[in-house]
Design a protein around this motif. Structure first.
Motif, mmCIF file in Angstrom:
data_model
loop_
_atom_site.group_PDB
_atom_site.id
_atom_site.type_symbol
_atom_site.label_atom_id
_atom_site.label_comp_id
_atom_site.label_asym_id
_atom_site.label_seq_id
_atom_site.Cartn_x
_atom_site.Cartn_y
_atom_site.Cartn_z
ATOM 1 N N PRO A 49 0.790 -1.235 0.000
ATOM 2 C CA PRO A 49 0.000 0.000 0.000
ATOM 3 C C PRO A 49 0.823 1.285 0.000
ATOM 4 O O PRO A 49 0.271 2.360 -0.236
ATOM 5 C CB PRO A 49 -0.802 -0.120 1.294
ATOM 6 N N ASN A 50 2.127 1.179 0.272
ATOM 7 C CA ASN A 50 2.941 2.395 0.382
ATOM 8 C C ASN A 50 3.718 2.655 -0.902
ATOM 9 O O ASN A 50 4.340 1.752 -1.464
ATOM 10 C CB ASN A 50 3.915 2.281 1.549
ATOM 11 N N ASP A 152 3.290 7.936 0.463
ATOM 12 C CA ASP A 152 1.831 8.043 0.561
ATOM 13 C C ASP A 152 1.204 6.662 0.421
ATOM 14 O O ASP A 152 1.796 5.742 -0.147
ATOM 15 C CB ASP A 152 1.275 8.951 -0.546
ATOM 16 N N ASN A 153 -0.012 6.529 0.914
ATOM 17 C CA ASN A 153 -0.786 5.305 0.730
ATOM 18 C C ASN A 153 -1.455 5.347 -0.639
ATOM 19 O O ASN A 153 -2.096 6.337 -0.988
ATOM 20 C CB ASN A 153 -1.830 5.182 1.843
ATOM 21 N N ASN A 155 -3.935 3.469 -1.647
ATOM 22 C CA ASN A 155 -5.353 3.116 -1.633
ATOM 23 C C ASN A 155 -6.266 4.335 -1.509
ATOM 24 O O ASN A 155 -6.056 5.195 -0.652
ATOM 25 C CB ASN A 155 -5.628 2.153 -0.475
ATOM 26 N N SER A 182 5.407 0.098 -5.471
ATOM 27 C CA SER A 182 5.059 0.068 -4.049
ATOM 28 C C SER A 182 5.880 -0.977 -3.301
ATOM 29 O O SER A 182 6.599 -1.772 -3.894
ATOM 30 C CB SER A 182 3.566 -0.234 -3.885
ATOM 31 N N GLU A 185 4.045 -6.059 1.377
ATOM 32 C CA GLU A 185 3.768 -6.156 2.803
ATOM 33 C C GLU A 185 4.748 -7.102 3.480
ATOM 34 O O GLU A 185 5.142 -8.115 2.923
ATOM 35 C CB GLU A 185 2.339 -6.683 3.016
#
Length: 215
Positions: A49-50, A152-153, A155, A182, A185
């Motif tokens: 997500p990052n 930033d995210n 999503n 990105s 995880e």
């Protein structure tokens, strides 16, 4: 043990070798006089997500806009961070009178072409620019570049906006999209590690079975 080591190596490769993902396509937008029109993409990335790097935006022009000096294109992240892809090309009092011609345009941070100050703009890869040399004051130049999106995210709702700051010329784009690199995880690596541990345990069981058979 070999399987466990290989799984850890795979995990490290997964972290280092982050890939750019494409988000889109976003819906088309009409470019109308003295108006800002927008299209959105609801981006979702569960595993990473990052944002490491925001790589590019690609826009497909379907109807030429005569007088690109009227036009500003902006991308806005879900948290409100935004970057002007280009702002009213041309340094004259009215900007460039060239046409934004039909085709695919990719906007990158560097390594592309400079937006021309005069003449028609052909499809291709261009560097983003807020065109500080323009004498046009609307919209105000934005000094940010893609680095503002770092960490930033991903999503949420991303918005691509087209602002036409004059009258007499219109156009349209048919779609747009963006490439973002990105971070995977950490839980992905834990899963790989657990698989490796399970494999190592199975290896130990097989070794004991072989030793028992040899007695």
């Amino acid at each position: 043990m070999k399987a466990f080591v290989l799984s850890l190596i795979a995990c490290l490769v997964m972290v280092v070798n982050a890939q750019a993902d494409f988000y889109g396509p976003g819906a088309g937008i009409a470019i109308t006089d003295n108006t800002t029109n927008s299209s959105t993409i609801n981006a979702v990335n569960i595993l990473g997500p990052n944002i490491v790097t925001f790589d590019s935006v690609t826009v497909t022009v379907s109807n030429a806009h005569q007088f690109i000096g009227d036009v500003t294109a902006t991308i806005t992240a879900p948290n409100g961070d935004n970057v002007q892809l280009f702002r009213r090309p041309g340094t004259s009092g009215f900007g460039s009178n060239g046409n934004w011609t039909p085709g695919n345009y990719t906007f990158v941070l560097s390594g592309g072409l400079a937006m021309p100050n005069s003449g028609n703009v052909a499809p291709g890869t261009y560097n983003i620019t807020n065109n500080l040399g323009s004498t046009q004051l609307i919209p105000v130049p934005d000094l940010d570049n893609y680095s503002v999106f770092a960490a930033d995210n991903i999503n949420g709702i991303w918005t691509f906006s087209i602002t036409d700051s004059a009258t007499g010329d219109t156009g349209a784009i048919s779609q747009w999209g963006m490439n973002i690199t990105s971070i995977p995880e950490q839980s992905t690596c834990w899963a790989v590690g657990l698989i490796g541990l399970a494999s190592m345990r199975g290896f130990g069981v097989r070794c004991r079975a072989r030793q028992a058979a040899s007695l």
